[in-house]
Design a protein around this motif. Structure first.
Motif, PDB file in Angstrom:
ATOM      1  N   ARG A   1       0.831  -1.213   0.000  1.00 20.54           N
ATOM      2  CA  ARG A   1       0.000   0.000   0.000  1.00 20.54           C
ATOM      3  C   ARG A   1       0.860   1.256   0.000  1.00 20.54           C
ATOM      4  O   ARG A   1       0.608   2.207  -0.744  1.00 20.54           O
ATOM      5  CB  ARG A   1      -0.924   0.015   1.223  1.00 20.54           C
ATOM      6  N   LEU A   2       1.877   1.260   0.836  1.00 23.28           N
ATOM      7  CA  LEU A   2       2.754   2.419   0.931  1.00 23.28           C
ATOM      8  C   LEU A   2       3.534   2.626  -0.369  1.00 23.28           C
ATOM      9  O   LEU A   2       3.640   3.753  -0.865  1.00 23.28           O
ATOM     10  CB  LEU A   2       3.712   2.257   2.111  1.00 23.28           C
ATOM     11  N   MET A   3       4.044   1.552  -0.948  1.00 24.14           N
ATOM     12  CA  MET A   3       4.804   1.660  -2.197  1.00 24.14           C
ATOM     13  C   MET A   3       3.912   2.105  -3.362  1.00 24.14           C
ATOM     14  O   MET A   3       4.341   2.896  -4.208  1.00 24.14           O
ATOM     15  CB  MET A   3       5.486   0.325  -2.528  1.00 24.14           C
ATOM     16  N   ALA A   4       2.687   1.612  -3.407  1.00 29.59           N
ATOM     17  CA  ALA A   4       1.768   2.027  -4.475  1.00 29.59           C
ATOM     18  C   ALA A   4       1.492   3.529  -4.389  1.00 29.59           C
ATOM     19  O   ALA A   4       1.499   4.236  -5.406  1.00 29.59           O
ATOM     20  CB  ALA A   4       0.465   1.239  -4.395  1.00 29.59           C
ATOM     21  N   ALA A   5       1.289   4.038  -3.190  1.00 29.74           N
ATOM     22  CA  ALA A   5       1.049   5.473  -3.024  1.00 29.74           C
ATOM     23  C   ALA A   5       2.298   6.268  -3.368  1.00 29.74           C
ATOM     24  O   ALA A   5       2.217   7.320  -4.018  1.00 29.74           O
ATOM     25  CB  ALA A   5       0.600   5.774  -1.598  1.00 29.74           C
ATOM     26  N   ALA A   6       3.457   5.784  -2.963  1.00 26.39           N
ATOM     27  CA  ALA A   6       4.715   6.489  -3.252  1.00 26.39           C
ATOM     28  C   ALA A   6       4.976   6.533  -4.758  1.00 26.39           C
ATOM     29  O   ALA A   6       5.455   7.540  -5.278  1.00 26.39           O
ATOM     30  CB  ALA A   6       5.876   5.819  -2.529  1.00 26.39           C
ATOM     31  N   GLN A   7       4.637   5.480  -5.467  1.00 23.03           N
ATOM     32  CA  GLN A   7       4.825   5.454  -6.918  1.00 23.03           C
ATOM     33  C   GLN A   7       3.799   6.327  -7.625  1.00 23.03           C
ATOM     34  O   GLN A   7       4.099   6.937  -8.650  1.00 23.03           O
ATOM     35  CB  GLN A   7       4.768   4.017  -7.435  1.00 23.03           C
ATOM     36  N   ALA A   8       2.596   6.420  -7.055  1.00 20.50           N
ATOM     37  CA  ALA A   8       1.553   7.249  -7.666  1.00 20.50           C
ATOM     38  C   ALA A   8       1.813   8.739  -7.434  1.00 20.50           C
ATOM     39  O   ALA A   8       1.405   9.570  -8.243  1.00 20.50           O
ATOM     40  CB  ALA A   8       0.192   6.864  -7.114  1.00 20.50           C
ATOM     41  N   TYR A   9       2.459   9.074  -6.343  1.00 26.68           N
ATOM     42  CA  TYR A   9       2.717  10.474  -5.977  1.00 26.68           C
ATOM     43  C   TYR A   9       4.195  10.669  -5.638  1.00 26.68           C
ATOM     44  O   TYR A   9       4.538  11.067  -4.524  1.00 26.68           O
ATOM     45  CB  TYR A   9       1.850  10.888  -4.783  1.00 26.68           C
ATOM     46  N   PRO A  10       5.096  10.422  -6.590  1.00 23.76           N
ATOM     47  CA  PRO A  10       6.529  10.447  -6.270  1.00 23.76           C
ATOM     48  C   PRO A  10       7.039  11.813  -5.823  1.00 23.76           C
ATOM     49  O   PRO A  10       8.004  11.891  -5.059  1.00 23.76           O
ATOM     50  CB  PRO A  10       7.201  10.012  -7.573  1.00 23.76           C
ATOM     51  N   GLU A  11       6.388  12.881  -6.251  1.00 28.39           N
ATOM     52  CA  GLU A  11       6.848  14.218  -5.876  1.00 28.39           C
ATOM     53  C   GLU A  11       6.638  14.471  -4.379  1.00 28.39           C
ATOM     54  O   GLU A  11       7.370  15.239  -3.777  1.00 28.39           O
ATOM     55  CB  GLU A  11       6.104  15.310  -6.663  1.00 28.39           C
ATOM     56  N   ASN A  12       5.637  13.868  -3.807  1.00 27.04           N
ATOM     57  CA  ASN A  12       5.289  14.105  -2.404  1.00 27.04           C
ATOM     58  C   ASN A  12       5.769  13.015  -1.456  1.00 27.04           C
ATOM     59  O   ASN A  12       5.725  13.213  -0.249  1.00 27.04           O
ATOM     60  CB  ASN A  12       3.767  14.193  -2.241  1.00 27.04           C
TER      61      ASN A  12
END
Length: 135
Positions: free
Chosen positions: A14-25
């Motif tokens: 879950r954390l990696m999916a969010a990090a990949q979807a919003y790499p700038e943040n």
């Protein structure tokens, strides 16, 4: 006491999916949550696991459960360390629970508390990453 707590595979995904979807943040958002919110969340989960000693003799300090014991180290990137203030670094606290015949060892207060807090911390990290995009 020091140690690392690993996220469950589901939490990590879950954390990696969010990090990949919003790499700038991602990095800034995760650091903000870990450095400002995670320590207190973890210590709140640790505290109920600590058994008060029950000692009441004159000069004995309050048990760790009733005290301001936590210390947070936030010097590392993408990490928070929860430890004890110097006063509470005696043997049966914070993690082992084994220095007297009345305390059973192997309690692992810190590990169990950190594991209990990790789902909420992950959710807060995801919320922080996506917050800027949902405005």
């Amino acid at each position: 006491m020091s140690g690392n707590v690993s996220l469950s595979a589901r939490e990590f995904d879950r954390l990696m999916a969010a990090a990949q979807a919003y790499p700038e943040n991602a990095e800034k958002a995760i650091n903000d949550v870990l450095h400002k919110q995670a320590g207190p969340l973890i210590s709140q989960r640790i505290n109920p696991l600590i058994h008060p000693s029950g000692r009441t003799f004159k000069g004995h300090r309050a048990s760790a459960v009733a005290s301001d014991w936590p210390r947070y180290d936030i010097d590392e990137n993408l990490a928070v360390s929860v430890g004890t203030k110097r006063l509470w670094r005696y043997l049966y606290f914070p993690d082992d629970g084994s220095n007297t015949k009345n305390h059973a060892g192997g309690q692992h207060f810190f590990l169990r508390g950190a594991q209990a807090a990790s789902p909420e911390i992950v959710q807060r990290c995801i919320d922080a990453m996506t917050r800027e995009w949902s405005k």
